[in-house]
Design an enzyme around this catalytic site. Structure first.
Site, mmCIF file in Angstrom:
data_model
loop_
_atom_site.group_PDB
_atom_site.id
_atom_site.type_symbol
_atom_site.label_atom_id
_atom_site.label_comp_id
_atom_site.label_asym_id
_atom_site.label_seq_id
_atom_site.Cartn_x
_atom_site.Cartn_y
_atom_site.Cartn_z
ATOM 1 C CG MET A 212 -35.338 54.329 28.162
ATOM 2 S SD MET A 212 -35.174 56.136 27.242
ATOM 3 C CE MET A 212 -36.839 56.296 26.491
ATOM 4 C CE LYS B 125 -28.133 61.059 22.987
ATOM 5 N NZ LYS B 125 -29.198 60.180 23.234
ATOM 6 C CG ASN C 55 -29.143 59.163 18.141
ATOM 7 O OD1 ASN C 55 -29.526 59.388 16.906
ATOM 8 N ND2 ASN C 55 -29.390 57.711 18.642
ATOM 9 C CB ALA D 252 -40.339 65.805 31.035
ATOM 10 C CE LYS E 68 -22.986 47.463 28.012
ATOM 11 N NZ LYS E 68 -21.788 47.012 28.858
ATOM 12 C CB THR F 277 -23.638 59.483 23.709
ATOM 13 O OG1 THR F 277 -24.341 59.171 24.904
ATOM 14 C CG2 THR F 277 -22.091 59.582 24.094
ATOM 15 N NE ARG G 293 -36.839 65.595 39.992
ATOM 16 C CZ ARG G 293 -35.455 65.430 40.061
ATOM 17 N NH1 ARG G 293 -35.283 64.806 41.130
ATOM 18 N NH2 ARG G 293 -34.824 65.903 39.140
HETATM 19 P P1 NAP Z 1 -31.792 64.132 31.520
HETATM 20 O O1 NAP Z 1 -32.085 65.048 30.406
HETATM 21 O O2 NAP Z 1 -31.169 64.597 32.469
HETATM 22 O O3 NAP Z 1 -33.456 64.118 32.072
HETATM 23 C C1 NAP Z 1 -33.594 63.490 33.499
HETATM 24 C C2 NAP Z 1 -35.274 63.159 33.783
HETATM 25 O O4 NAP Z 1 -35.166 62.517 34.865
HETATM 26 C C3 NAP Z 1 -35.884 64.579 34.220
HETATM 27 O O5 NAP Z 1 -37.117 64.397 33.554
HETATM 28 C C4 NAP Z 1 -35.783 64.718 35.604
HETATM 29 O O6 NAP Z 1 -36.906 65.383 36.370
HETATM 30 C C5 NAP Z 1 -35.971 63.129 35.996
HETATM 31 N N1 NAP Z 1 -35.295 62.667 37.457
HETATM 32 C C6 NAP Z 1 -34.104 62.775 37.868
HETATM 33 N N2 NAP Z 1 -33.923 62.135 38.857
HETATM 34 C C7 NAP Z 1 -35.198 61.863 39.348
HETATM 35 C C8 NAP Z 1 -35.936 61.457 40.479
HETATM 36 N N3 NAP Z 1 -35.221 60.892 41.606
HETATM 37 N N4 NAP Z 1 -37.165 61.024 40.358
HETATM 38 C C9 NAP Z 1 -37.972 61.235 39.345
HETATM 39 N N5 NAP Z 1 -37.540 61.806 38.300
HETATM 40 C C10 NAP Z 1 -36.162 62.032 38.074
HETATM 41 O O7 NAP Z 1 -31.569 62.654 31.138
HETATM 42 P P2 NAP Z 1 -31.999 62.000 29.964
HETATM 43 O O8 NAP Z 1 -30.932 62.276 28.898
HETATM 44 O O9 NAP Z 1 -33.264 62.099 29.384
HETATM 45 O O10 NAP Z 1 -31.590 60.448 30.168
HETATM 46 C C11 NAP Z 1 -32.481 59.728 31.091
HETATM 47 C C12 NAP Z 1 -32.064 58.102 31.071
HETATM 48 O O11 NAP Z 1 -32.309 57.354 29.885
HETATM 49 C C13 NAP Z 1 -30.574 57.935 31.473
HETATM 50 O O12 NAP Z 1 -30.432 56.927 32.483
HETATM 51 C C14 NAP Z 1 -29.815 57.295 30.158
HETATM 52 O O13 NAP Z 1 -28.880 56.395 30.374
HETATM 53 C C15 NAP Z 1 -31.355 56.680 29.578
HETATM 54 N N6 NAP Z 1 -31.002 56.525 28.033
HETATM 55 C C16 NAP Z 1 -31.174 55.290 27.514
HETATM 56 C C17 NAP Z 1 -30.920 54.969 26.211
HETATM 57 C C18 NAP Z 1 -30.739 53.529 25.599
HETATM 58 O O14 NAP Z 1 -30.488 53.726 24.447
HETATM 59 N N7 NAP Z 1 -31.031 52.766 26.164
HETATM 60 C C19 NAP Z 1 -30.979 55.997 25.452
HETATM 61 C C20 NAP Z 1 -31.085 57.525 25.835
HETATM 62 C C21 NAP Z 1 -31.224 57.663 27.320
HETATM 63 P P3 NAP Z 1 -36.961 66.828 36.320
HETATM 64 O O15 NAP Z 1 -37.254 67.594 35.346
HETATM 65 O O16 NAP Z 1 -37.870 67.009 37.501
HETATM 66 O O17 NAP Z 1 -35.519 67.270 36.804
#
Ligand code: NAP
Length: 277
Positions: A223, A66, A87, A128, A16, A62, A151
């Site tokens: 988020m 990153k 970012n 995390a 977006k 993105t 987790r």
């Molecule tokens: P990431 O680096 O892949 O990290 C994923 C995290 O989620 C890890 O801590 C993982 O735990 C945990 N996780 C995954 N599946 C899970 C489950 N079933 N139960 C519990 N914990 C679970 O992803 P990321 O880049 O941090 O992004 C995370 C989210 O933030 C995404 O949905 C993204 O779209 C959103 N986001 C939004 C914005 C915004 O502007 N609104 C900006 C940035 C990110 P483990 O360490 O145990 O694997």
């Protein structure tokens, strides 16, 4: 001459950001063009080089680049260094300045748009991964008392240890039983797969009122945006007073990038309203 910017990701068609920056430009009268560019997974550095040679002034970065952007930057802001991710890149001569606006976007959405001060609030950050790394320093700077749960608990402990602050601790979901928070932020990717997060349910809500993990008047912030996640449904059923998605954060982090590049802060409320509509 029109200044050019882009967002780089893979995939990127869903982004977006071009729409958001177009609205900012119209509103502020800034003469910019902003497009979405898909980079091959192993071609991020070459994509950045191509943009710099073509005279682009900067770009947003993105998933999944990153960390690549963090590595490629020749200078880093304090918040980018804390996030270990970038970012927003700005190009000026030989300098590639890396910043991270995600945390500022989150804090601004909570404090300015939702009107909830984070000062001295008990805040639980779930996850995390990259998103959590990006927001810890800005949450601490806003005065939050922060618990990080993940987790894989070791990753939350490791993240908390990076900050020399007594206001942050990390652990697993099992450690949360009996705790209450004013703000709970979902920074996990659990919503992408419609998975539940193992938060302790409130034994008292709704019959006996509060008593679970959501303190009275608390905010549940996901988020993710675009649809109701299992976390948002859980929050509604377990006593959260306010439940919101991450669209405001997305627009606020874009506004912060626009401000870095153009020195003008766009109004975000009309853009949030337009995208919600
Ligand atoms: P990431 O680096 O892949 O990290 C994923 C995290 O989620 C890890 O801590 C993982 O735990 C945990 N996780 C995954 N599946 C899970 C489950 N079933 N139960 C519990 N914990 C679970 O992803 P990321 O880049 O941090 O992004 C995370 C989210 O933030 C995404 O949905 C993204 O779209 C959103 N986001 C939004 C914005 C915004 O502007 N609104 C900006 C940035 C990110 P483990 O360490 O145990 O694997």
């Amino acid at each position: 001459m029109t200044d050019r910017y882009a967002v780089i990701g893979n995939p990127i068609a869903h982004s977006k950001s071009p729409q958001i920056h177009q609205m900012f430009a119209e509103q502020t009268g800034e003469d910019i063009r902003y497009e979405a560019i898909e980079s091959p997974p192993d071609g991020f550095a070459a994509t950045i080089e191509r943009l710099r040679e073509a005279g682009y002034k900067g770009c947003n970065v993105t998933v999944p680049f990153k960390f690549n952007a963090f590595k490629i930057a020749t200078e880093l802001s304090e918040r980018a260094r804390a996030a270990e991710a970038v970012n927003t890149l700005s190009f000026a001569g030989d300098t590639i300045l890396g910043d991270n606006t995600d945390g500022a976007g989150l804090v601004r959405d909570i404090e300015q748009n939702l009107g909830i001060s984070l000062q001295d609030k008990k805040v639980l950050l779930m996850g995390a991964g990259g998103a959590s790394y990006g927001v810890v320093l800005p949450l601490l700077t806003a005065g939050a008392a922060l618990s990080i749960a993940n987790r894989t608990p070791e990753r939350a402990v490791e993240l908390a240890k990076k900050f020399a602050s007594s206001s942050v601790r990390g652990g697993g979901y099992a450690d949360l039983t009996g705790s209450q928070f004013d703000v709970i932020i979902n920074a996990t990717s659990a919503g992408l797969t419609d998975s539940k997060i193992p938060l302790p349910a409130s034994p008292l809500f709704p019959k006996g009122g509060q008593g679970g993990i959501f303190a009275q008047g608390s905010l549940a912030y996901d988020m993710m945006y675009g649809r109701e996640t299992p976390f948002m449904a859980f929050a509604r059923a377990n006593g959260a007073a306010i439940v919101v998605d991450g669209l405001g954060m997305l627009i606020e982090q874009a506004a912060e990038a626009f401000y870095i590049w153009r020195g003008v802060r766009p109004e975000t409320a009309p853009v949030i309203a337009a995208l919600r509509a």
